[in-house]
Design a protein around this motif. Structure first.
Motif, short mmCIF file in Angstrom:
data_model
loop_
_atom_site.label_atom_id
_atom_site.label_comp_id
_atom_site.label_asym_id
_atom_site.label_seq_id
_atom_site.Cartn_x
_atom_site.Cartn_y
_atom_site.Cartn_z
N UNK A 62 0.83 -1.21 0.00
CA UNK A 62 0.00 0.00 0.00
C UNK A 62 0.86 1.25 0.00
N UNK A 63 1.89 1.28 0.83
CA UNK A 63 2.77 2.45 0.91
C UNK A 63 3.52 2.69 -0.40
N UNK A 64 3.82 1.62 -1.12
CA UNK A 64 4.58 1.76 -2.36
C UNK A 64 3.78 2.44 -3.46
N UNK A 65 2.49 2.63 -3.24
CA UNK A 65 1.63 3.29 -4.24
C UNK A 65 1.61 4.80 -4.07
N UNK A 66 2.33 5.33 -3.12
CA UNK A 66 2.27 6.78 -2.90
C UNK A 66 2.90 7.54 -4.06
N UNK A 67 2.31 8.66 -4.43
CA UNK A 67 2.89 9.49 -5.49
C UNK A 67 4.24 10.07 -5.04
N UNK A 68 5.06 10.43 -6.00
CA UNK A 68 6.34 11.06 -5.69
C UNK A 68 6.12 12.35 -4.91
N UNK A 69 6.98 12.57 -3.91
CA UNK A 69 6.90 13.80 -3.14
C UNK A 69 5.90 13.78 -2.00
N UNK A 70 5.33 12.61 -1.71
CA UNK A 70 4.40 12.46 -0.59
C UNK A 70 5.13 11.82 0.58
N UNK A 71 5.00 12.40 1.75
CA UNK A 71 5.62 11.85 2.97
C UNK A 71 4.60 11.00 3.74
N UNK A 72 5.09 9.88 4.31
CA UNK A 72 4.23 9.03 5.14
C UNK A 72 4.93 8.78 6.47
N UNK A 73 4.21 9.03 7.55
CA UNK A 73 4.68 8.70 8.89
C UNK A 73 3.69 7.73 9.52
N UNK A 74 4.19 6.60 9.99
CA UNK A 74 3.37 5.60 10.67
C UNK A 74 3.72 5.62 12.15
N UNK A 75 2.70 5.78 13.00
CA UNK A 75 2.87 5.77 14.45
C UNK A 75 2.08 4.59 14.99
N UNK A 76 2.78 3.60 15.52
CA UNK A 76 2.13 2.37 15.93
C UNK A 76 2.29 2.13 17.42
N UNK A 77 1.19 2.18 18.15
CA UNK A 77 1.20 1.87 19.58
C UNK A 77 0.65 0.46 19.75
N UNK A 78 1.48 -0.50 19.33
CA UNK A 78 1.13 -1.92 19.42
C UNK A 78 2.43 -2.67 19.63
N UNK A 79 2.34 -3.96 19.82
CA UNK A 79 3.55 -4.75 20.00
C UNK A 79 4.14 -5.13 18.66
N UNK A 80 5.32 -4.63 18.39
CA UNK A 80 6.09 -5.13 17.27
C UNK A 80 6.86 -6.29 17.83
N UNK A 81 6.72 -6.08 18.68
CA UNK A 81 7.19 -7.05 19.57
C UNK A 81 6.43 -6.77 20.84
#
Length: 263
Positions: free
Chosen positions: A116-135
């Motif tokens: 899904x993230x790889x579909x972003x247009x050029x020049x678009x910033x994405x920040x993911x904030x995850x409050x879950x266990x990545x571990x």
């Protein structure tokens, strides 16, 4: 330039006996912060955050953006894992987020998020904030605001939602987790803990919240950090602590870590 946010919070996990308390509050708190900054915000809470709508929501956020837009995705809920089927994970696991309908629809895999993230247009910033266990490990943070009582981990073990005939082999369950959502893509990932730790669902001043979300928003307002690196250092003044042994993480290039927050 537009800054848009998608805030996901899931307390209720039917069929698992692993409900949480603070995730909906987390999502509402992030949404209020973003709206106060003039962002376009979409909320997905509990029944709204089934697997298909979560995928559709992330996809819509990304595919409707244009060059110069900043996209923020926050997720509060359980994290889990499944055996890696593509051979791209060093620990043999695909990390995943847990939608409301986890028990029937399955998890949202890091491989899907990456696509899904790889579909972003050029020049678009994405920040993911995850409050879950990545571990945790070090015990040094302050706990002034933390209520007494029992906290819950934000991790959904495979045996809590998978059918018995689908469970991974025991040796894979014992493996040391590595990777988390660092492969998801985007410019920055702010995570509540290390891969080998748990994020905690607890209570502050009588109100349920995720520990990472609570301290992230507290430091954002109190410290007014100039960039993501400074914000991360401020959060780490609280976590890990004696009762909350989780070590928040930041992943991204040096350039991305020095971006002005949400700009």
């Amino acid at each position: 330039m537009t800054t848009k946010a998608l805030c996901i919070g899931i307390n209720d996990y039917p069929g698992t006996a692993n409900d949480l308390s603070g995730c909906v509050n987390d999502a509402n708190d992030w949404a209020a912060e973003f709206r106060g900054r003039g962002f376009e915000v979409r909320l997905m809470l509990d029944t709204q955050a089934k697997l298909a709508p979560m995928i559709e929501g992330i996809s819509d956020l990304i595919t409707t953006s244009v060059k110069g837009d900043n996209l923020i995705i926050t997720y509060s809920g359980h994290g889990t894992w499944v055996p890696d089927s593509s051979g791209d994970e060093p620990d043999g696991r695909d990390e995943a987020l847990c939608p409301y309908d986890l028990a029937t629809a399955g998890a949202l895999l890091d491989d899907v998020i990456h696509a899904l993230f790889s579909r972003r247009p050029a020049g678009v910033r994405i920040v993911l904030i995850s409050d879950s266990c990545h571990s945790g490990s070090v015990t040094r943070g302050r706990e002034d605001d933390l209520d007494p009582g029992v906290a819950k981990i934000r991790f959904m073990p495979p045996e809590a939602w998978m059918a018995k005939d689908q469970l991974p082999p025991p040796e894979l369950s014992r493996a040391t987790p590595r990777g988390g959502f660092t492969r998801a893509g985007g410019d920055l990932l702010l995570a509540g803990c290390q891969d080998s730790e748990y994020s905690w669902d607890t209570s502050f001043q009588g109100r349920p919240n995720g520990a990472f979300t609570y301290y992230a928003l507290k430091t954002l307002r109190d410290v007014e950090p100039r960039n993501y690196d400074a914000w991360f250092r401020a959060i780490r003044s609280y976590l890990p602590s004696t009762r909350l042994p989780q070590s928040p993480q930041i992943f991204g290039t040096r350039t991305a870590r020095l971006f002005k927050i949400f700009q």
